[in-house]
Design a protein around this motif. Structure first.
Motif, short mmCIF file in Angstrom:
data_model
loop_
_atom_site.label_atom_id
_atom_site.label_comp_id
_atom_site.label_asym_id
_atom_site.label_seq_id
_atom_site.Cartn_x
_atom_site.Cartn_y
_atom_site.Cartn_z
N VAL A 147 40.29 35.55 156.65
CA VAL A 147 38.87 36.39 156.84
C VAL A 147 38.99 37.81 157.26
O VAL A 147 39.81 37.96 158.36
N ASP A 148 38.43 38.74 157.06
CA ASP A 148 38.86 40.38 157.33
C ASP A 148 37.80 40.64 158.31
O ASP A 148 37.87 41.41 159.32
N LYS A 151 36.71 39.88 152.75
CA LYS A 151 36.43 38.91 152.90
C LYS A 151 35.57 38.64 154.16
O LYS A 151 36.11 38.88 155.17
N ILE A 152 34.13 38.38 154.18
CA ILE A 152 33.59 38.53 155.40
C ILE A 152 32.78 36.99 155.75
O ILE A 152 32.12 36.53 154.80
N ARG A 153 33.00 36.61 157.24
CA ARG A 153 32.09 35.21 157.27
C ARG A 153 30.98 35.55 158.04
O ARG A 153 30.80 36.35 158.77
N ILE A 154 29.83 34.77 157.52
CA ILE A 154 28.58 34.84 158.07
C ILE A 154 28.07 33.41 158.44
O ILE A 154 28.35 32.51 157.70
N ASP A 155 27.48 33.29 159.57
CA ASP A 155 26.74 31.89 159.97
C ASP A 155 25.71 31.78 158.96
O ASP A 155 24.61 32.30 159.19
N ILE A 208 30.09 42.50 165.38
CA ILE A 208 31.15 42.19 164.23
C ILE A 208 32.42 42.10 164.82
O ILE A 208 33.05 43.16 165.50
N ILE A 209 33.39 41.26 164.44
CA ILE A 209 34.55 41.21 164.93
C ILE A 209 35.44 41.12 163.74
O ILE A 209 35.52 40.47 162.79
N PRO A 210 36.27 42.31 163.61
CA PRO A 210 37.27 42.41 162.74
C PRO A 210 38.50 41.66 162.99
O PRO A 210 38.75 41.18 164.03
N ALA A 211 39.43 41.56 161.87
CA ALA A 211 40.60 40.78 161.97
C ALA A 211 41.63 41.61 162.87
O ALA A 211 42.27 40.65 163.66
N GLN A 212 41.51 42.72 163.07
CA GLN A 212 42.24 43.37 164.00
C GLN A 212 41.32 44.77 164.53
O GLN A 212 40.24 45.14 163.89
N GLY A 213 41.64 45.03 165.67
CA GLY A 213 40.90 46.25 166.35
C GLY A 213 39.85 45.77 167.17
O GLY A 213 39.34 44.46 167.45
N GLN A 214 39.04 46.89 167.58
CA GLN A 214 37.83 46.56 168.17
C GLN A 214 36.78 45.72 167.62
O GLN A 214 36.49 46.21 166.71
N LEU A 267 20.75 40.54 155.78
CA LEU A 267 22.24 40.90 156.25
C LEU A 267 23.21 40.45 155.23
O LEU A 267 24.15 41.33 155.06
N ILE A 268 23.03 39.33 154.58
CA ILE A 268 24.06 38.91 153.54
C ILE A 268 23.99 39.85 152.44
O ILE A 268 25.04 40.34 151.85
#
Length: 229
Positions: A131-132, A213-217, A164-170, A225-226
């Motif tokens: 997931v990105d 690839k983005i994960r959403i609840d 928003i939580i990216p795979a890397q970074g802030q 949003l989607i």
């Protein structure tokens, strides 16, 4: 759930509001409906006239909820369309301002784990699932992940916002900047940047443009949003 048609309206409530709804709603205009007896979707299917249109706010319905709405409207022979502007908001001229309770850090003595450690665990799972980015739409998850608390919701210490939580970074935290306290900012540190809530839709558009690839609840992620992603 409120359903407003041209010739009638219903307020569908669960068992907590059986007495209250009957006492406080103008029953000459709105019919209280017990959820245990009839769901909102069944009421729509029974009362929406064939060939008519039912509107919905895509920011207030999840994808699963939308599927149920679509099925109900189809049973009635009607049409379902999204609206860009919430129709209640248009006429609610004396609406109170959005809550602006201060956002404060949740002490590690009570949290039991640092926000950095939680984000590391989240990102390990994201890596496993390739997931990105993760979009956090549930205020409970928002508060837990970053060890933050607020007072936007009565009797529940939640700050309303998104992350928003990216795979890397802030990570990016989206809420009204007027709620931010120096203590919360210091506690979060370099883990995340704070962005005004108005920037959330643009951030979603940017996520979508990257094609990752983005994960959403699915339980709390709104249809709007989607679709922006």
């Amino acid at each position: 759930t409120a359903i407003v048609l041209q010739d009638r309206a219903a307020l569908v409530v669960d068992g907590r509001y059986t007495v209250q709804a009957a006492e406080q709603v103008d029953t000459s205009v709105i019919t209280p409906v017990q959820m245990a007896e009839m769901s909102a979707e069944d009421w729509i299917a029974a009362h929406l006239k064939a060939g008519t249109t039912l509107a919905y706010d895509p920011w207030l319905h999840t994808s699963d909820g939308l599927k149920r709405l679509e099925q109900a409207v189809a049973r009635a022979g009607g049409h379902l369309v999204p609206v860009d502007i919430n129709l209640v908001d248009v006429i609610w001229i004396d609406r109170p301002d959005a809550p602006q309770a201060p956002v404060r850090p949740h002490p590690i003595a009570y949290a039991g784990e640092t926000a950095a450690a939680k984000l590391e665990r989240i990102r390990r799972k994201m890596a496993e699932d390739k997931v990105d980015a993760l979009v956090v739409s549930d205020p409970h998850n928002f508060a837990w992940a970053f060890n933050l608390r607020g007072g936007d919701v009565g009797h529940t210490p939640l700050p309303l916002g998104y992350a928003i939580i990216p795979a890397q970074g802030q990570a990016s935290l989206f809420f009204d900047p007027a709620k931010m306290t120096n203590e919360a900012g210091d506690a979060v540190g370099d883990l995340a940047s704070f962005v005004a809530i108005g920037g959330f839709q643009g951030a979603l558009d940017e996520l979508g443009s990257k094609g990752g690839k983005i994960r959403i609840d699915s339980a709390t992620g709104a249809v709007a949003l989607i679709r922006r992603i």
